[in-house]
Design a protein around this motif. Structure first.
Motif, PDB file in Angstrom:
ATOM      1  N   TYR A 169       0.638  -1.140   0.030  1.00 16.68           N
ATOM      2  CA  TYR A 169      -0.156  -0.089   0.165  1.00 16.68           C
ATOM      3  C   TYR A 169       0.729   1.218   0.196  1.00 16.68           C
ATOM      4  CZ  TYR A 169      -4.149  -2.694   1.208  1.00 16.68           C
ATOM      5  OH  TYR A 169      -5.152  -3.755   1.331  1.00 16.68           O
ATOM      6  N   ILE A 180      -2.193   0.356  -4.741  1.00 20.14           N
ATOM      7  CA  ILE A 180      -1.759  -1.070  -4.170  1.00 20.14           C
ATOM      8  C   ILE A 180      -1.126  -1.774  -5.348  1.00 20.14           C
ATOM      9  CG2 ILE A 180      -2.818  -3.153  -3.155  1.00 20.14           C
ATOM     10  CD1 ILE A 180      -5.233  -1.676  -2.266  1.00 20.14           C
ATOM     11  N   VAL A 209      -7.456   0.310   7.037  1.00 23.80           N
ATOM     12  CA  VAL A 209      -6.309   0.983   6.546  1.00 23.80           C
ATOM     13  C   VAL A 209      -6.505   2.484   7.015  1.00 23.80           C
ATOM     14  CG1 VAL A 209      -5.202   1.970   4.517  1.00 23.80           C
ATOM     15  CG2 VAL A 209      -6.565  -0.138   4.246  1.00 23.80           C
ATOM     16  N   LYS A 224     -10.485  -2.346   4.362  1.00 23.01           N
ATOM     17  CA  LYS A 224      -9.313  -3.076   3.513  1.00 23.01           C
ATOM     18  C   LYS A 224      -9.881  -3.966   2.673  1.00 23.01           C
ATOM     19  CE  LYS A 224      -6.361  -6.071   5.383  1.00 23.01           C
ATOM     20  NZ  LYS A 224      -5.130  -6.330   6.083  1.00 23.01           N
ATOM     21  N   TYR A 227     -12.326  -0.940   0.336  1.00 25.20           N
ATOM     22  CA  TYR A 227     -11.814   0.401   0.151  1.00 25.20           C
ATOM     23  C   TYR A 227     -12.678   1.508   0.407  1.00 25.20           C
ATOM     24  CZ  TYR A 227      -8.674  -2.909  -1.676  1.00 25.20           C
ATOM     25  OH  TYR A 227      -7.882  -4.070  -2.304  1.00 25.20           O
TER      26      TYR A 227
END
Length: 309
Positions: A169, A180, A209, A224, A227
């Motif tokens: 990431y 990513i 994240v 994660k 997103y």
């Protein structure tokens, strides 16, 4: 027209009354004419003063309009120059991009003359055998991930990164997004476009994240798996840079302009601060066992170590 009266006083009362009335009327007429002349003179002065002021105002307005016109013309010329320069720069960038896309990146081979014999000598020492093996295996770069650009798979001023198995990431700061990649350098996905401004720090914990954004003075929490943005929080952080998470999911943020480390729960609820009055513009933070290490104290030029407890 004034009436002439005889010098002698009239003998009868009617004549005397008539004489007094005419005298008074003549005096009133004279006073009225004098007052009228005075008022006319004052009105003339007022009118002339007004005309002078009006002429001055008109001149000022005309001068101002002239200045505005000159500025507009100058601005138009400057815009033309800027547009021309931008066009030239665009053409130059396009040529550079085309060259970079079509030209393979050469990875120079280091000069290893005499290195093998040196490594063999180091290996004999035993205590630094691992170092010798490391040098032997890592003398050449394996691959390069990304090039400068704004398209998917390209980077512009990458700020931070985090590893998740075979994924990397990357906080693609000037492209306002997270990208990513696989560890082999293949582009996988991007997210945060339109939500992030200047992402810098990035850390992973469980299915989340965490990202610090020094442009928005904010800390973000994304899923994660899909997103999507879960939560964002400011809590007074100013220009947050590096961040990390501990085993409990607490998020430690280098709150650079507040000269501290701000600690949040995994739900981004503010918990406490670390290092206030001891840090100066902290840049990054990491946790090892029960110790917290803080780097980037601009004017102090050292690394701070804190106990997590």
């Amino acid at each position: 027209m004034a009436t002439k009266y005889p010098d002698e006083i009239p003998s009868n009362q009617f004549g005397l009354a008539e004489q007094l009335i005419h005298s008074t009327f003549e005096l009133v007429i004279r006073i009225a004419r004098v007052r009228r002349d005075q008022l006319l003179a004052q009105l003339l002065d007022i009118k002339q003063d007004y005309l002078r002021k009006e002429n001055t105002r008109k001149k000022q307005v005309a001068d101002l309009e002239k200045i505005i016109q000159q500025l507009m013309e100058t601005n138009i010329q400057q815009n033309k120059v800027v547009k021309f320069q931008e066009k030239q720069m665009g053409e130059i960038r396009a040529e550079i991009q085309k060259y970079e896309d079509e030209t393979p990146v050469p990875i120079p081979s280091p000069n290893t003359e005499g290195l093998n014999s040196l490594i063999e000598q180091l290996e004999k020492l035993g205590s630094i055998q691992d170092i010798a093996v490391l040098y032997r295996n890592k003398t050449e770069p394996i691959r390069r991930i990304g090039r400068k650009g704004s398209k998917k798979g390209k980077l512009d001023f990458p700020g931070g990164l985090a590893l998740d198995g075979d994924k990397i990431y990357i906080a693609d700061t000037d492209n306002n997004r997270i990208q990513i990649f696989s560890t082999e350098g293949k582009f996988i996905h991007e997210f945060g476009k339109g939500q992030l401004v200047y992402p810098h720090g990035i850390a992973l914990h469980n299915d989340w994240v965490f990202i610090s954004d020094w442009g928005l003075n904010n800390v973000f929490k994304f899923s994660k798996t899909n997103y999507k943005l879960i939560k964002s929080v400011k809590e007074g952080v100013i220009s947050p840079l590096g961040l990390t998470t501990d085993t409990n999911g607490e998020v430690l943020v280098a709150d650079s302009y507040n000269n501290r480390i701000a600690v949040f729960s995994s739900g981004l609820k503010y918990i406490r601060e670390i290092g206030k009055d001891k840090l100066l513009f902290p840049h990054d933070v990491e946790i090892n066992n029960n110790n917290i290490f803080v780097a980037g104290n601009n004017e102090i030029n050292n690394i701070h170590k804190f106990s997590k407890s």
